[in-house]
Design a protein around this motif. Structure first.
Motif, PDB file in Angstrom:
ATOM      1  N   ALA A 195      24.129  52.586  15.880  1.00  0.00           N
ATOM      2  CA  ALA A 195      24.040  53.108  14.512  1.00  0.00           C
ATOM      3  C   ALA A 195      25.363  52.737  13.849  1.00  0.00           C
ATOM      4  CB  ALA A 195      23.825  54.619  14.521  1.00  0.00           C
ATOM      5  N   PRO A 196      25.440  52.798  12.528  1.00  0.00           N
ATOM      6  CA  PRO A 196      26.702  52.466  11.858  1.00  0.00           C
ATOM      7  C   PRO A 196      27.871  53.237  12.465  1.00  0.00           C
ATOM      8  CG  PRO A 196      24.960  52.747  10.239  1.00  0.00           C
ATOM      9  CD  PRO A 196      24.373  53.138  11.552  1.00  0.00           C
ATOM     10  N   ARG A 197      28.965  52.520  12.728  1.00  0.00           N
ATOM     11  CA  ARG A 197      30.097  53.112  13.430  1.00  0.00           C
ATOM     12  C   ARG A 197      30.679  54.337  12.729  1.00  0.00           C
ATOM     13  NH1 ARG A 197      30.806  51.987  18.827  1.00  0.00           N
ATOM     14  NH2 ARG A 197      30.503  49.750  19.230  1.00  0.00           N
ATOM     15  N   PHE A 198      30.582  54.378  11.392  1.00  0.00           N
ATOM     16  CA  PHE A 198      31.188  55.504  10.678  1.00  0.00           C
ATOM     17  C   PHE A 198      30.486  56.821  11.022  1.00  0.00           C
ATOM     18  CE2 PHE A 198      27.945  53.906   7.715  1.00  0.00           C
ATOM     19  CZ  PHE A 198      27.283  55.073   7.352  1.00  0.00           C
ATOM     20  N   ALA A 199      29.244  56.747  11.540  1.00  0.00           N
ATOM     21  CA  ALA A 199      28.525  57.963  11.907  1.00  0.00           C
ATOM     22  C   ALA A 199      29.113  58.623  13.151  1.00  0.00           C
ATOM     23  CB  ALA A 199      27.041  57.656  12.137  1.00  0.00           C
ATOM     24  N   ALA A 200      30.021  57.927  13.847  1.00  0.00           N
ATOM     25  CA  ALA A 200      30.668  58.494  15.033  1.00  0.00           C
ATOM     26  C   ALA A 200      31.879  59.350  14.671  1.00  0.00           C
ATOM     27  CB  ALA A 200      31.090  57.381  15.989  1.00  0.00           C
ATOM     28  N   HIS A 201      32.241  59.389  13.386  1.00  0.00           N
ATOM     29  CA  HIS A 201      33.433  60.132  12.955  1.00  0.00           C
ATOM     30  C   HIS A 201      33.265  61.629  13.217  1.00  0.00           C
ATOM     31  CE1 HIS A 201      36.836  61.483  10.566  1.00  0.00           C
ATOM     32  NE2 HIS A 201      36.019  62.278   9.908  1.00  0.00           N
TER      33      HIS A 201
END
Length: 452
Positions: free
Chosen positions: A307-313
């Motif tokens: 999934a888009p990496r920013f969703a791991a924030h």
């Protein structure tokens, strides 16, 4: 952990959606709930056995990637994220309907937004605070359901001074025990299985538990026993106290819980209002738990590059802020559908959940079969029957999925669900496959080993 799983499963499917199931099968819906309990038991126990051995981040999705293939792990996790998004929206539709019982002037869409703000605020707190709140909310409804069973038993078998005990006569009073035929017991399963959605949280919460090996063993066993007991007895007493056609409401546009109808019809002062408050808490708790599950699943997908990496924030308190925001899309969608005046919003969302969760459960059982075939040791308990029990569970899921041939709302769910799966497959082939790194999965398993 058991209470969080109960918080997700013990919600609108029983308190509101059961009206639709009753309308399909009549009193014979009791058998539908009993069969649904057996199918759910195979999933909860198989998942509990795997999670007790591998309390991995991403839960059953990561297990599917390891034991089946990265593709099936990807599909399982994205399907489950869709499930949590839709369940969260459906539960808040129910919350708004319960609120309208007291304040009819508040439109459904406004009620959805009010309760959405509440559960988003809870999820933005630390996981410890979330666990305390969810434990409290789940405890309220578990105690309430147990009290309802006790009160129901008294009303059914002993009665009140001005309300004689009906006994079991209502179960056969209007067309017999199966007024719509025995095939309706099978068709009703397409609604009943919505009630068991949430047992998957046992696997997801394992990664954040202090002692997952011990916790999972206890939680998996107690959760399914409680759910089976609660569902079968609650529905049984409702049908003994209220004519099944009345309890069915108006089909898919059920406006009032059958549980509230029991006390409304008996005329017990204030009891209907207390019951409505309790079923509202139940739905709010389920929505809260599913928003938690969806945000964690999206976080694990982003962490693994799926999934888009920013969703791991995450925030300083380890809260997946972006995951919560993106997983709230179901709340917005439910509010928009309600605002547009589309009828049967709850019924259609419920069918979409059943369609997607059946696929997720089937993949969980397939993963379990692969897990047992490798003869992995170290699980804190074993599912009775092992692979044979898992195969029986798969047969049950196929039977539920087959209701798509006769239920229009399931057909609509397929029209949405099948394209969603195809889009996910295309995205995997085009993008995610190149990002899939087996080392990420192995890292998750290494973390799980350290936890054990």
């Amino acid at each position: 952990m058991a209470m969080i799983a109960m918080g997700s499963a013990l919600g609108t499917g029983l308190f509101l959606g059961s009206g639709e199931a009753i309308g399909i099968a009549g009193p014979a819906v009791i058998i539908s709930f009993a069969l649904g309990s057996l199918i759910a038991a195979t999933i909860a126990l198989s998942m509990g056995e795997m999670a007790s051995r591998h309390p991995v981040r991403g839960g059953f999705g990561t297990l599917a990637a390891h034991y089946l293939s990265p593709f099936w792990g990807y599909i399982t996790r994205w399907l489950y994220w869709i499930v949590t998004v839709c369940v969260t929206g459906a539960e808040l539709v129910a919350c708004a309907a319960y609120l309208a019982y007291w304040v009819p002037a508040i439109p459904i869409w406004a009620g959805i937004l009010i309760f959405a703000a509440v559960i988003i605020a809870i999820n933005l707190s630390s996981v410890g605070s979330f666990g305390i709140v969810e434990f409290f909310l789940s405890s309220i409804k578990v105690i309430a359901v147990f009290a309802f069973i006790l009160v129901g038993a008294v009303l059914v078998f002993f009665g009140l001074p001005d309300a004689p005990a009906p006994g079991l006569t209502q179960l056969t009073a209007d067309g017999g025990f199966a007024p719509n035929g025995w095939a309706a017991v099978w068709i009703a399963l397409s609604v009943v299985m919505f009630s068991f959605g949430g047992i998957e949280l046992l696997s997801i919460t394992a990664a954040e538990a202090k002692d997952p090996a011990r916790s999972i063993k206890t939680a998996a066993r107690t959760t399914i026993v409680r759910l089976a007991f609660f569902y079968v007895f609650c529905i049984g007493f409702v049908l003994c106290l209220v004519p099944w056609r009345t309890a069915a409401g108006s089909g898919e546009d059920v406006a009032t819980s059958p549980f509230v109808m029991v006390f409304d019809q008996l005329g017990i002062p204030g009891a209907a209002h207390i019951t409505n408050l309790l079923v509202l808490i139940a739905a709010l708790s389920a929505a809260n738990a599913n928003l938690y599950a969806g945000s964690r699943m999206l976080h694990s997908l982003a962490s693994d590059g799926l999934a888009p990496r920013f969703a791991a924030h995450t925030t300083a308190r380890k809260v997946p802020l972006v995951g919560i925001a993106l997983s709230s899309v179901g709340l917005i969608g439910a509010a928009l559908l309600a605002f547009s005046g589309v009828g049967g919003v709850f019924g259609y969302m419920m069918s979409l959940v059943v369609f997607a969760v059946i696929l997720v459960w089937a993949l969980i059982l397939c993963t379990y079969i692969a897990f047992r075939r490798r003869k992995i040791s170290g699980a804190t308990f074993r599912m009775p029957g092992g692979i044979l029990t898992a195969i029986v569970g798969l047969i049950g899921l196929v039977a539920v999925f087959a209701t798509i041939a006769v239920r229009p709302s399931m057909q609509v769910a397929a029209l949405v669900g099948v394209p969603a799966v195809l889009v996910a497959v295309v995205l995997y082939m085009a993008v995610a496959r190149r990002r899939t790194d087996p080392a990420d999965i192995e890292e998750a398993f290494a973390e799980a080993e350290a936890m054990r």
